[in-house]
Enzyme design. Structure first.
Site, short mmCIF file in Angstrom:
data_model
loop_
_atom_site.label_atom_id
_atom_site.label_comp_id
_atom_site.label_asym_id
_atom_site.label_seq_id
_atom_site.Cartn_x
_atom_site.Cartn_y
_atom_site.Cartn_z
N ASN A 82 -42.24 78.68 -16.65
CA ASN A 82 -41.42 79.84 -17.00
C ASN A 82 -41.44 80.94 -15.94
OD1 ASN A 82 -44.05 80.56 -17.54
ND2 ASN A 82 -43.57 81.75 -19.35
N CYS A 83 -42.08 80.70 -14.81
CA CYS A 83 -42.14 81.66 -13.71
C CYS A 83 -40.79 81.66 -12.97
CB CYS A 83 -43.27 81.26 -12.76
SG CYS A 83 -43.28 82.13 -11.19
#
Length: 118
Positions: A9-10
């Site tokens: 999710n970065c």
């Protein structure tokens, strides 16, 4: 096999994965949270890149640590223990291709240069 290490999710990981996909680079994604991270792999990262480079002291995970905890991270062993406990504190992405130096962070020009030589 080329491996991209990080957390899915970065935003920076998303940019790196998009670049790799758009440039038809075959790679495997290793999510620290899903796939884990062991001490041997962490030591390989530290041996090549150094613990100071790996430890993301600009992110929210670092800033949320108490000041005394941050102050206690002052060598490779203490940094490795923290990064194993909290993999979100590792700078991302980390790209590792066999026979090539590890590449930390994402920069389009660096990736282009890195893969021209692969």
């Amino acid at each position: 096999m080329i491996t991209l290490y990080g957390i899915k999710n970065c935003d920076t990981i998303k940019k790196a994965r998009r670049w790799l996909d758009d440039n038809h680079v075959d790679y495997r994604f290793h999510d620290y949270r899903v796939d884990g991270l062991d001490a041997d792999l962490m030591q390989k990262f530290i041996a090549e890149l150094g613990w100071e480079a790996l430890l993301n002291t600009r992110g929210t995970t670092w800033r949320k640590l108490e000041e005394n905890h941050r102050a206690s991270i002052n060598n490779a062993d203490s940094a490795a223990a923290l990064m194993l406990e909290m993999p979100a504190i590792i700078k991302r992405p980390l790209l590792w291709a066999p026979g090539k130096p590890m590449l930390l962070g994402f920069n389009e020009k660096q990736y282009q240069t890195y893969f021209i030589e692969v």
